[in-house]
Scaffold this motif. Structure first.
Motif, mmCIF file in Angstrom:
data_model
loop_
_atom_site.group_PDB
_atom_site.id
_atom_site.type_symbol
_atom_site.label_atom_id
_atom_site.label_comp_id
_atom_site.label_asym_id
_atom_site.label_seq_id
_atom_site.Cartn_x
_atom_site.Cartn_y
_atom_site.Cartn_z
ATOM 1 N N VAL A 258 16.447 -21.567 -58.945
ATOM 2 C CA VAL A 258 15.378 -20.667 -58.538
ATOM 3 C C VAL A 258 15.847 -19.900 -57.314
ATOM 4 O O VAL A 258 15.714 -20.371 -56.182
ATOM 5 N N ALA A 259 16.456 -18.732 -57.538
ATOM 6 C CA ALA A 259 16.941 -17.918 -56.433
ATOM 7 C C ALA A 259 17.153 -16.496 -56.928
ATOM 8 O O ALA A 259 17.265 -16.251 -58.131
ATOM 9 N N PHE A 260 17.172 -15.546 -55.980
ATOM 10 C CA PHE A 260 17.503 -14.156 -56.327
ATOM 11 C C PHE A 260 19.019 -14.023 -56.330
ATOM 12 O O PHE A 260 19.702 -14.784 -55.642
ATOM 13 N N PHE B 42 9.843 -16.564 -61.813
ATOM 14 C CA PHE B 42 10.878 -17.571 -62.098
ATOM 15 C C PHE B 42 10.571 -18.399 -63.339
ATOM 16 O O PHE B 42 11.452 -19.062 -63.869
#
Lengths: 268, 294, 367
Positions: A35-37, A27
């Motif tokens: 901050v994530a997929f 990240f």
């Protein structure tokens, strides 16, 4: 494999241990404020943002000062205590060494608050020096434990031999003891350094509000917008500490090779 | 005669020992023993707007021990750190066992090294990362939703206690693994063969031989995890979002925010008492295990 | 091995009523003895008898609680180990692991004002003396046990001490190496002429190497004598038992006027010289004799002195030697004897009856 279940468990456990650290670089380079997929592309923007923050540079400089002074003082105090405990026979050894290593088992908040209460009532103003006072208190037990092991592995007759060959107590210490416990001194220094850099509670409550690395990170992680650049900072710090570890391990092995001992395992 | 006695002492082992130990001993007296004594003293005084004064009173302790909020927080702290300890040690034991029994001797130190590396990265960063991982729309949520396992964010973080347990179990993993590993390494392998030779199954041998022999390591692990987690401040603050305060957070708020040093001191002393009581209980337990072996 | 010349040499070390306490523990209980210059002297005794403590009081590593230790006529009270004219070879050798062989050997010369070249020469000579020529550059930790031992010797001898102290120096070596080093130590001691004081618990080692031996039990010297006297005329049952094997038989004193006449079980009436009578107690009396002083008489052989009949109770065959347990007629327990196996001589069977020869001069009376 004899124990496929145990082995798979071990690997899953390692993944759990490493999950946060693996996420750091991912990240840190991810081109998204969230901050994530899924990931959304490569960027070095966060490193730039991190670097641009003057607060960080001050914090890093403060933390470095604190850690170097703390590690030096703790290691010196540790040498005194470990040497006294291993080499000499005196009454009250157990209780006194126990007291010196007590901070190992005391909740840090209590140590910090007790110290703060006294410092404030004595009218001492808070600064990075009050943080160092606290850090030395917390790090010295680690130094004592590491150095006690180092002094214990030293054959007492080496010291007697040097003395027998005409050296004084001081020159025996300098020529024989110091070189042989050097690996212990180095690992004590590095561990105290790392603990001090890492430490938050004392740095937060015994400081006067000037930026300290751990406090800075703690504060910044609260703001979602700052999280990506904290990821970048985290990546840098992880790389630094792994480099430090490898250097320490190198010195430790060299020390063992030099004295012809057997490698008996890891740093801790 | 006293002169020569002093002379003899000055040249004795003991004198060298005291001389050497005095710098760290004086340091710890001034910066730990004296402050702790002060806190103990304060805990019996009355708070007066940011300061403390006489008369001496037990009121602070009465409040800490009977006040609902304090009781609830104490119980929660104990409950959380006991859960953390239980989870951490249970998760750690198989790993220690695996490294000790199934990893070839030449690779043991590599495995231990691998396990301790995460410990070398900043505690604050590691805790903060779990916030990012477990939080609303965080990494767990986004992963679950993108693979279709969840239709809306699970937001584990909203379950304060659960996320604190996960975070701390992660943070204290190496501290639990190392003492258990050390005690497993000490187990005489021929005892296990003897057990199996006497017709016990591998599992029964484990229960009857290995586990009792490694109890000292397990107890050490329990103490090493339990003591710092009871007093943990960062995790409840960052992960629980301050909604699940533990003792350390309350001490801080009493001391600094409410500026009630007497109350804060009484709380601190109470925590020390609890930690000491738990430690003594476990040390006694350990003695019993060691005694039973003889 | 006995060097008769040592008796006329001057005293090198003198102990006068030396006591040492560790707290309540009385480790040395009144040691009074002298060690001659140029002597190979051994302190022999079981572990915990105080022999190492006594050695360390010479080195200056242990202070004494009372009494006097003199080295070369000088009182050592208040003289620190680093200025005493003694050097020590430690049980663990105490080779500095971070230094090379020559740095180890030359360690004691550090403060010596001689030139670098002279120091290098001295180191080379010391190494040659102990048979380690050319080993100077080696790392100390890469040496074998025997080589470490030699380095320790060279390091101590390079300072030309008046006394070399050796604390169980051979105990860490294997049997073969030990025997080789025993011979080398004797040669070295003759070569340098320095007083050697050896601490050992191995009676054979002490007998082989020493001019004189002090046997110690419980912080006291039980007997101080040359090896032959110690072996042939031990002054107590305890010393006799510690050094070699001794057979004991109960005895009764019949008369005493200059010579002592006793009745000993299995031996009958014997007249003993005053020099054969040890102790002055009035308790239990017994005679002792070494295994090799009883000889089985084979066909055609006759005793030169006394002869008895005995029954073979046990036979242990050792190749060059055979050990027999013989029950002398009239005795309630057997004596252990040793016979050299000579070509053509049979080994007796258990239960065999045999004649044995012995001499009253080989007996020692303990009372």
């Amino acid at each position: 494999m004899k124990f496929p279940i145990l082995r798979s468990y071990a690997i899953i456990y390692l993944l759990f241990l490493y999950a946060p650290i693996i996420l750091l670089p991912i990240f840190a380079f991810n081109d998204s404020k969230i901050v994530a997929f899924p990931l959304s592309g490569f960027t070095t923007e966060w490193f730039g943002q991190m670097w641009a923050d003057s607060q960080l540079r001050i914090a890093a400089k403060n933390s470095l000062t604190i850690a170097v002074v703390t590690a030096t003082l703790s290691t010196i105090l540790g040498i005194f205590a470990a040497r006294a405990s291993v080499r000499y026979d005196w009454k009250g050894k157990g209780p006194i060494i126990g007291l010196i290593t007590l901070p190992l088992v005391l909740p840090e908040m209590i140590v910090a608050m007790a110290l703060l209460t006294v410092l404030l009532s004595m009218g001492i103003s808070l600064s990075i020096w009050t943080i160092i006072l606290g850090h030395v208190l917390v790090c010295t037990p680690f130094a004592v434990v590491i150095l006690t092991a180092a002094f214990q592995s030293l054959d007492r007759s080496l010291e007697e031999a040097a003395y027998d060959l005409g050296e004084s107590a001081a020159s025996t210490f300098r020529l024989i003891i110091l070189p042989l416990v050097m690996p212990g001194i180095l690992s004590s220094f590095l561990i105290c350094f790392t603990i001090s850099i890492d430490e938050f509670i004392i740095a937060n409550f015994l400081g006067s509000g000037q930026p300290i690395l751990s406090v800075y990170i703690f504060g910044n992680f609260r703001f979602p917008a700052r999280v990506p650049s904290m990821m970048a900072l985290g990546t840098v710090l992880v790389l630094l500490s792994i480099t430090l570890l490898i250097i320490a391990e190198y010195f430790r092995r060299r020390g063992i090779a030099k004295t012809g001992g057997k490698d008996t395992g890891g740093f801790l | 005669m006293s002169g020569s006695a002093w002379e003899r002492f000055r040249r004795s082992e003991a004198a060298s020992g005291y001389l050497l130990v005095s710098p760290p001993a004086i340091y710890v007296m001034l910066l730990l023993a004296a402050p702790m004594a002060t806190v103990l003293f304060f805990s019996f005084l009355t708070s007066t707007g940011g300061s403390v004064s006489t008369p001496f009173t037990l009121q602070n302790y009465a409040e800490v021990w009977s006040g609902r909020i304090y009781q609830a927080i104490m119980m929660r702290s104990l409950w959380v750190s006991m859960s953390v300890t239980l989870v951490t040690v249970l998760l750690a034991y198989p790993i220690a066992y695996f490294i000790s029994f199934n990893v070839s001797p030449s690779k043991k130190s590599l495995w231990l090294f691998l396990i301790t590396i995460p410990f070398w990265t900043s505690y604050v960063i590691r805790v903060s990362l779990w916030r990012v991982i477990l939080g609303y729309d965080g990494i767990v949520d986004s992963t679950l939703m993108s693979v279709g396992l969840a239709s809306e964010p699970v937001n584990i973080l909203s379950n304060g206690v659960l996320s604190i347990v996960i975070t701390l179990a992660h943070a204290y993993a190496p501290f639990a693994i190392l003492p258990i590993f050390v005690s497993l390494e000490k187990v005489d392998r021929s005892l296990l063969e003897a057990g199996q030779d006497l017709g016990e199954s591998r599992f029964v041998t484990f229960l009857r031989v290995t586990l009792p022999l490694t109890m000292p390591g397990v107890i050490a692990a329990v103490l090493i995890v339990f003591i710092p987690t009871v007093g943990d401040y960062i995790t409840p603050e960052l992960i629980g979002g301050g909604k699940v305060p533990m003792i350390a957070n309350v001490i801080e708020s009493q001391m600094l925010k409410q500026r009630d040093q007497a109350m804060g001191s009484a709380l601190a002393m109470t925590v020390m008492l609890i930690v000491a009581a738990v430690s003594v209980a476990f040390v006694l337990l350990n003695r019993r295990f060691l005694g039973a072996r003889k | 091995m006995t060097n008769t010349a040592t008796t006329d040499r001057p005293d090198m070390i003198e102990f006068r009523d030396v006591h040492k306490y560790y707290g309540d523990y009385h480790a040395l209980r009144g040691i009074t003895a002298t060690i001659k210059a140029g002597e190979f002297f051994s302190l022999l005794g079981p572990s915990g008898c105080g022999k190492t403590t006594l050695l360390r009081t010479i080195a200056g590593f242990e202070s004494i609680s009372s009494g006097v230790v003199l080295i070369d006529g000088k009182n050592m009270e208040g003289v620190a180990a680093n200025v005493r004219p003694t050097n020590m070879v430690f049980q663990s050798y105490a080779i500095f692991p971070h230094l090379s062989v020559e740095e180890n050997v030359g360690f004691g010369l550090r403060r010596d004002p001689m030139s670098k070249a002279d120091k290098a020469k001295a180191v080379a000579e010391a190494l040659e003396m102990v048979g380690l020529k050319g080993y100077g550059k080696r790392a100390a930790h890469a040496l074998s046990g025997g080589q470490r031992q030699r380095v320790a010797l060279a390091r101590a001898l390079i300072l030309k001490p008046k006394v070399l102290l050796l604390d169980e120096p051979l105990s860490a070596l294997d049997k073969k190496m030990r025997e080789q080093m025993q011979v080398e130590l004797i040669r070295l001691q003759r070569q340098v002429g320095i007083t050697f004081i050896l601490v050992t618990h191995d009676q054979e080692e002490a007998l082989v190497m020493s001019d004189r031996i002090a046997v110690m039990f419980e912080g006291q010297i039980a007997q101080l004598a040359d090896p032959e006297t110690l072996y042939r005329r031990p002054n107590s049952r305890k010393v006799a038992d510690f050094i070699g094997t001794m057979n004991f038989m109960p005895a009764k004193i019949l008369s005493e006027n200059g010579k002592v006449e006793v009745e000993a079980m299995g031996f009958g009436r014997v007249e003993l010289d005053a020099s054969q009578v040890m102790g002055s107690g009035s308790g239990e009396v017994s005679v002792g004799l070494r295994p090799e002083t009883l000889t089985i008489l084979f066909e055609g052989q006759t005793a030169t002195d006394r002869e008895s009949m005995a029954t073979v109770e046990e036979v242990v065959y050792y190749g060059d030697m055979t050990y027999y347990d013989l029950r002398l007629d009239g005795a309630d327990h057997p004596v252990r004897i040793s016979m050299r196996n000579v070509f053509g001589r049979p080994v007796l069977d258990i239960g065999a009856r045999t004649r044995v020869a012995w001499s009253p001069g080989a007996l020692v009376l303990f009372r």
